[in-house]
Enzyme design. Sequence first.
Site, PDB file in Angstrom:
ATOM      1  N   ALA A   2       0.846  -1.187   0.000  1.00  0.00           N
ATOM      2  CA  ALA A   2       0.000   0.000   0.000  1.00  0.00           C
ATOM      3  C   ALA A   2       0.883   1.239   0.000  1.00  0.00           C
ATOM      4  O   ALA A   2       2.052   1.183   0.356  1.00  0.00           O
ATOM      5  CB  ALA A   2      -0.901   0.021   1.229  1.00  0.00           C
ATOM      6  N   THR A   4       1.298   4.164   2.094  1.00  0.00           N
ATOM      7  CA  THR A   4       0.879   4.575   3.430  1.00  0.00           C
ATOM      8  C   THR A   4       1.418   5.940   3.831  1.00  0.00           C
ATOM      9  O   THR A   4       1.147   6.404   4.931  1.00  0.00           O
ATOM     10  CB  THR A   4       1.324   3.538   4.480  1.00  0.00           C
ATOM     11  OG1 THR A   4       2.745   3.422   4.428  1.00  0.00           O
ATOM     12  CG2 THR A   4       0.674   2.185   4.216  1.00  0.00           C
ATOM     13  N   TYR A  67      -5.551   9.756   1.325  1.00  0.00           N
ATOM     14  CA  TYR A  67      -5.118   8.432   1.781  1.00  0.00           C
ATOM     15  C   TYR A  67      -6.322   7.602   2.219  1.00  0.00           C
ATOM     16  O   TYR A  67      -6.498   6.464   1.782  1.00  0.00           O
ATOM     17  CB  TYR A  67      -4.117   8.576   2.932  1.00  0.00           C
ATOM     18  CG  TYR A  67      -3.830   7.283   3.647  1.00  0.00           C
ATOM     19  CD1 TYR A  67      -3.144   6.249   3.029  1.00  0.00           C
ATOM     20  CD2 TYR A  67      -4.249   7.089   4.960  1.00  0.00           C
ATOM     21  CE1 TYR A  67      -2.884   5.062   3.689  1.00  0.00           C
ATOM     22  CE2 TYR A  67      -3.992   5.909   5.630  1.00  0.00           C
ATOM     23  CZ  TYR A  67      -3.310   4.895   4.988  1.00  0.00           C
ATOM     24  OH  TYR A  67      -3.065   3.715   5.656  1.00  0.00           O
ATOM     25  N   LYS A  71      -7.886   4.170   0.498  1.00  0.00           N
ATOM     26  CA  LYS A  71      -7.982   2.909   1.240  1.00  0.00           C
ATOM     27  C   LYS A  71      -9.430   2.428   1.290  1.00  0.00           C
ATOM     28  O   LYS A  71      -9.702   1.230   1.166  1.00  0.00           O
ATOM     29  CB  LYS A  71      -7.408   3.059   2.652  1.00  0.00           C
ATOM     30  CG  LYS A  71      -5.909   3.279   2.688  1.00  0.00           C
ATOM     31  CD  LYS A  71      -5.121   2.102   2.139  1.00  0.00           C
ATOM     32  CE  LYS A  71      -5.124   0.937   3.097  1.00  0.00           C
ATOM     33  NZ  LYS A  71      -4.387  -0.229   2.586  1.00  0.00           N
ATOM     34  N   TRP A  92      -2.004   3.067  13.490  1.00  0.00           N
ATOM     35  CA  TRP A  92      -0.723   3.510  14.026  1.00  0.00           C
ATOM     36  C   TRP A  92       0.262   2.352  14.184  1.00  0.00           C
ATOM     37  O   TRP A  92       0.827   2.122  15.253  1.00  0.00           O
ATOM     38  CB  TRP A  92      -0.930   4.237  15.348  1.00  0.00           C
ATOM     39  CG  TRP A  92      -1.698   5.515  15.262  1.00  0.00           C
ATOM     40  CD1 TRP A  92      -2.319   6.036  14.167  1.00  0.00           C
ATOM     41  CD2 TRP A  92      -1.947   6.427  16.335  1.00  0.00           C
ATOM     42  NE1 TRP A  92      -2.932   7.224  14.488  1.00  0.00           N
ATOM     43  CE2 TRP A  92      -2.725   7.489  15.819  1.00  0.00           C
ATOM     44  CE3 TRP A  92      -1.604   6.453  17.668  1.00  0.00           C
ATOM     45  CZ2 TRP A  92      -3.146   8.555  16.590  1.00  0.00           C
ATOM     46  CZ3 TRP A  92      -2.034   7.520  18.446  1.00  0.00           C
ATOM     47  CH2 TRP A  92      -2.783   8.558  17.912  1.00  0.00           C
TER      48      TRP A  92
END
Length: 169
Positions: A2, A4, A67, A71, A92
């Site tokens: 991904a 991120t 983002y 997703k 996190w």
Amino acid sequence: AAMTDVDGCERNPELAFRVNALGSQNVALACERCGAAMVHVSTNDVFDGRLGRAYYEWDTPTPRSTYARSKAAGEFYVRSLLRHFYIVRTAWVYARGGSNFVTKIMAAADRHGALRVVTDEVSAPTYAPDLAQAIARLLVTGHYGVYHFTNSGTCSRYDWAVKILELSG
């Protein structure tokens, strides 16, 4: 896999959607063709944080950032194209080494000394090896669906930074 880098997604939304949405779509299509189940690791960022309580798997995503929208789009493709999938939302994520909040806070403290860290972002820091172990346990169940996996407890970014700096000396 991904994209991120949240700031990078804001700077390059097209790339964020190509990686996080269309990339997930392509993997889902490949899984469908060969009859494989898919694990899609997603994020708590698909929610805007305004609910005032912990989010449940059945809550409707409300992504705000590029983002988060990319997703959420990836989740949409996985749910739409497959019957056998696990969507695992986490938050996190950190581990030894690499680029994550822990390593960034330590590096910034070394460079700048005093830091400014937000207090209004609250979540559950999740240790990557714990997340991997939880996913491995999930896979053997065959219970497909959407899951929220984090370590227990919550803190603000500020509280987490303080603890990181205390523990790292």
